[in-house]
Design an enzyme around this catalytic site. Structure first.
Site, short mmCIF file in Angstrom:
data_model
loop_
_atom_site.label_atom_id
_atom_site.label_comp_id
_atom_site.label_asym_id
_atom_site.label_seq_id
_atom_site.Cartn_x
_atom_site.Cartn_y
_atom_site.Cartn_z
CD GLU A 208 -2.71 1.33 2.48
OE1 GLU A 208 -3.44 2.33 2.59
OE2 GLU A 208 -2.63 0.43 3.35
NE ARG B 89 4.53 -7.80 11.07
CZ ARG B 89 4.19 -6.59 10.60
NH1 ARG B 89 3.12 -6.46 9.85
NH2 ARG B 89 4.90 -5.54 10.89
CE LYS C 126 3.90 0.67 4.49
NZ LYS C 126 3.04 0.60 3.28
#
Length: 589
Positions: free
Chosen positions: A64, A292, A302
């Site tokens: 994204e 992850r 983020k």
């Protein structure tokens, strides 16, 4: 028995043993190859064995564009593009741009640059926004089939009605609206006739499902915001879960690889896929999840990284203390070191935290092989060699990298006045101090043995000059007996008149604890390391004059450094990538 028969029998047994050894070797190699497959590769191998055509393999990396990529994203990049290379399959770069509130073209550009810098090329560049019309058309079909409805309730009420996995949810009072009313309301949502938050489109799935994601998830929300690609064309935007799987389907992705937090979204991913059909009959993608990329002393949220930027804790997304790919690049990390790190870390099914020391080892290991050696002094004190001729200058030839036989050598000027590190001198030294002190000798790297005789100080008592003598017969490599004389210390140095002024930025870990965001109640900002940046002014070899931005060097006895873009003709700025050894563990025991 005939002698020839014995010979034949012996030869037969020997050949049989050789054959068995060869066969066992093949089996062992096959087993080793099988063992070396990570579980994602094993899934792909099983799919191929079960009839999936190899030409149907297709992967994607779908960030994204709401921030800069970080070291955790590098794991996903290496996995997806690595599979593309392994299977000679295309890999798309797709921007999941469904939230105009947080997404910007700057982030799109930075993501492109990061993927290229890591050494990967994508087959096609795609955007979720490319599919807004198709997604809308499919949503209309779902409404007509009674599988979606418009809900007028607030998000707070909707979340409350979902309850928890242990009890059934409460159906929305709008769940059984007529198809005609839902179509009309959805059209009006699209046309921007309602304020934000007043209506959503929800999928009609199962309000009793133990998987909370299946309890009538929201498919569309109203956002009267311009999009960085579509402008003001759309007033409604699809949610991630609705967009992601359908985008994979449209692009013909075979394996949709996500991090573990999406595991409980897999049922919804598959349910959505079952509601739509492409005319081209693309294969339906298979979602699988992997752990992850978490690393100690780093934060990869983020939202939190953006806070560090907006609160000016760091200078920007590419600050060398940041875990972003651009920050690591600016600090001096190489694509090879990051890829090697994630290759050794492997692909796991459970979340864990990798030690930052392993990442630092990866960059040390690579830079040791490729970085030219130079001498730089970052906290200088002058040394005057009193018995060296005043106007004499000689050129020493030093090798650039002992680890690389093709690295060649460089010329280094030597003269009467030089700089050494202030820490390399003590007037009165303890027994185990093997550097320079009054009355004791050290070797200057590649040059001569010197002895400190006396010092000069300023009014505050700080040493400004060390006066020394040298042994003219002790020049390194000259072959004289004096040159072979052993002294306990060797110091790096820089000519006082033939050098380049340097600003040296000594970066350290940004946080003081291994897991700065482990405790949800504690603000991660309280763990900021106040000593994460120290700036020194020093001097480097004249050789550094030709350095270009991002060039990497080993400053001998100090660490590995990269030239920063803030450099000017008058002063070079170097960022410390990593120390020569892992000193953090020793200091913070």
């Amino acid at each position: 028995m005939d002698k020839n028969l014995f010979i034949f029998k012996d030869q037969f047994v020997t050949k049989l043993l050789i054959f068995r050894t060869f066969a066992n070797s093949i089996v062992l190699n096959m087993e080793e190859e099988k063992k070396s497959l990570n579980f994602i590769e094993q899934i792909i191998e099983d799919d191929l064995a079960n009839g999936m055509p190899r030409e149907n393999l297709r992967f994607r990396f779908p960030p994204e564009p709401n921030g800069y990529l970080h070291i955790g994203h590098a794991k996903a990049i290496c996995l997806n593009f690595g599979l593309g290379e392994k299977y000679n399959a295309p890999v798309n770069l797709r921007f999941d741009d469904t939230n105009p509130d947080k997404e910007e073209q700057e982030y799109v550009d930075s993501i492109r640059e990061d993927v290229k810098w890591l050494g990967f090329e994508w087959a096609e560049e795609r955007y979720a926004s490319d599919y807004f019309q198709q997604l809308y058309d499919w949503a209309v079909i779902m409404i007509k089939e009674g599988k979606a409805y418009v809900d007028d309730q607030t998000s707070e009420v909707i979340n409350e009605q979902r309850k928890n996995p242990g009890e059934p949810g409460i159906e929305s009072p709008y769940r059984n609206r007529s198809v005609e009313e839902n179509l009309e309301l959805f059209e009006r949502m699209k046309n921007g006739e309602f304020p934000e938050g007043s209506h959503v489109l929800r999928a009609k799935v199962d309000m009793t499902s133990p998987n909370m994601n299946m309890r009538d998830p929201v498919m569309y929300r109203i956002l009267n915001r311009p999009h960085h690609r579509t402008g003001t064309e759309w007033k409604i935007y699809p949610m991630y879960d609705w967009t992601h799987g359908e985008s994979d389907y449209i692009e013909g992705i075979s394996h949709s690889l996500c991090s573990l937090e999406f595991k409980n979204h897999r049922d919804l991913y598959n349910w959505y896929l079952d509601q739509v059909e492409l005319e081209s009959q693309h294969q339906k993608p298979k979602q699988r999840e992997f752990a992850r990329g978490n690393i100690s002393y780093m934060i990869t949220s983020k939202r939190k990284l953006l806070k560090l930027v907006t609160d000016k804790i760091v200078t920007g997304w590419d600050d060398p203390r940041m875990p972003t790919i651009s920050g690591l690049r600016r600090r001096g990390y190489t694509p090879e070191s990051i890829k090697n790190f994630w290759e050794k870390a492997g692909i796991a099914k459970r979340d864990n935290v990798m030690e930052i020391s392993l990442l630092e080892f990866a960059i040390r290991d690579h830079l040791n092989k490729i970085a030219p050696r130079v001498m730089a002094v970052i906290d200088p004190v002058k040394v005057i060699i009193e018995n060296y001729p005043e106007k004499q200058e000689e050129i020493l030839v030093l090798e650039n990298n002992p680890e690389d036989e093709n690295a060649g050598s460089r010329e280094v000027p030597f003269e009467r006045e030089i700089y050494i590190e202030r820490d390399d001198f003590m007037e009165e030294a303890p027994k185990k101090f093997f550097r320079l002190s009054l009355g004791n000798e050290v070797r200057l790297k590649g040059a001569y043995i010197i002895k400190a005789e006396r010092v000069e100080k300023d009014e505050s008592g700080k040493i400004t000059t060390i006066f020394a003598t040298y042994d003219p017969d002790s020049k390194s490599g000259s072959g004289t007996e004096a040159s072979k004389r052993k002294v306990k210390g060797t110091l790096h140095w820089v000519s006082a008149n033939n050098n380049i002024p340097l600003e040296v930025r000594l970066y350290d870990r940004l946080f003081t604890v291994e897991s700065p965001d482990a405790e949800k109640e504690v603000d991660f900002m309280q763990y900021i390391n106040p000593n994460s940046l120290e700036i020194k002014q020093g001097f480097g070899e004249i050789e550094l004059k030709s350095a270009k931005v991002e060039d990497k060097f080993q400053f001998q006895r100090i660490g590995y450094f990269a030239l920063d873009r803030d450099s000017t003709d008058d002063k070079l700025v170097f960022n410390r990538t990593v120390t020569l050894k892992d000193t953090w563990a020793k200091i913070n025991k």
